[in-house]
Design a protein around this motif. Structure first.
Motif, PDB file in Angstrom:
ATOM      1  N   GLU A  10      19.443 -28.280 -36.831  1.00 23.42           N
ATOM      2  CA  GLU A  10      19.544 -27.609 -35.458  1.00 23.42           C
ATOM      3  C   GLU A  10      19.195 -28.817 -34.412  1.00 23.42           C
ATOM      4  O   GLU A  10      19.816 -29.082 -33.441  1.00 23.42           O
ATOM      5  CB  GLU A  10      18.846 -26.379 -34.960  1.00 23.42           C
ATOM      6  N   ILE A  23      21.433 -30.947 -31.600  1.00 24.30           N
ATOM      7  CA  ILE A  23      21.411 -30.867 -30.259  1.00 24.30           C
ATOM      8  C   ILE A  23      21.072 -32.165 -29.665  1.00 24.30           C
ATOM      9  O   ILE A  23      21.583 -32.590 -28.630  1.00 24.30           O
ATOM     10  CB  ILE A  23      20.036 -30.075 -30.010  1.00 24.30           C
ATOM     11  N   MET A  79      28.525 -27.129 -32.006  1.00 22.54           N
ATOM     12  CA  MET A  79      27.179 -27.455 -32.427  1.00 22.54           C
ATOM     13  C   MET A  79      27.293 -27.265 -33.874  1.00 22.54           C
ATOM     14  O   MET A  79      26.700 -28.203 -34.567  1.00 22.54           O
ATOM     15  CB  MET A  79      26.076 -26.295 -32.094  1.00 22.54           C
ATOM     16  N   PHE A 132      18.273 -25.898 -26.477  1.00 27.52           N
ATOM     17  CA  PHE A 132      18.982 -26.987 -26.045  1.00 27.52           C
ATOM     18  C   PHE A 132      18.724 -27.499 -24.534  1.00 27.52           C
ATOM     19  O   PHE A 132      18.721 -28.678 -24.429  1.00 27.52           O
ATOM     20  CB  PHE A 132      20.787 -26.472 -26.113  1.00 27.52           C
TER      21      PHE A 132
END
Length: 158
Positions: free
Chosen positions: A99, A103, A68, A25
């Motif tokens: 993912e 992000i 998230m 991140f």
């Protein structure tokens, strides 16, 4: 392809929380190679999240991970041209791309928010995503809605 695929580089865990995804991140949050500044922004945002959600009984990293999960899409639509017509074909997303999209959406909508510092904007977007609201969550919902609407073209999957 003649050449083999390049090896994935191992991402080290961050120093404070010991999480690999936090480093990933921060790498996306970083601008112009200023990683220490990106870490400061993230950690101060986590402090703000902790201050605002102390009554929930969760650590700031747990709040961030839940946020998230709330904004990570499961499906996306890809354009596929078949016989002169372009169809939006819904496809499932592989886990590392999920993912990455989550992000990038969180950072993008945090940057668009109004506020004084990036840490404040990021903290506000994390709390909004945790509560299933905000720009990043709306983007995920729109993506899912688009995939649902074009479910009829799923057989064009490539």
């Amino acid at each position: 392809m003649r050449k083999s695929k390049p090896k994935k580089r191992a991402i080290l865990a961050d120093p404070k929380y010991g999480e690999r995804i936090v480093t990933r991140f921060v790498n996306d949050l970083m601008v112009d190679g200023k990683k220490s500044i990106a870490f400061k922004i993230f950690y101060s945002a986590m402090d703000l999240v902790e201050a605002k959600t102390k009554d929930s009984g969760k650590t700031p990293v747990e709040v961030w991970k839940t946020a998230m999960e709330n904004i990570t899409p499961d499906v996306e639509v890809k354009s596929r041209r078949v016989g002169g017509a372009t169809f939006q074909v819904p496809t499932e997303i592989r886990p590392d791309r999920k993912e990455s999209i989550g992000i990038k959406n969180l950072i993008q909508f945090a940057r668009q928010r109004s506020g004084h510092s990036m840490a404040e904007k990021l903290a506000a977007e994390i709390i909004a995503a945790y509560n299933k609201e905000g720009g990043a969550y709306k983007k995920k919902e729109d993506t899912h809605r688009m995939a649902e609407a074009n479910k009829a073209f799923a057989f064009f999957r490539f």
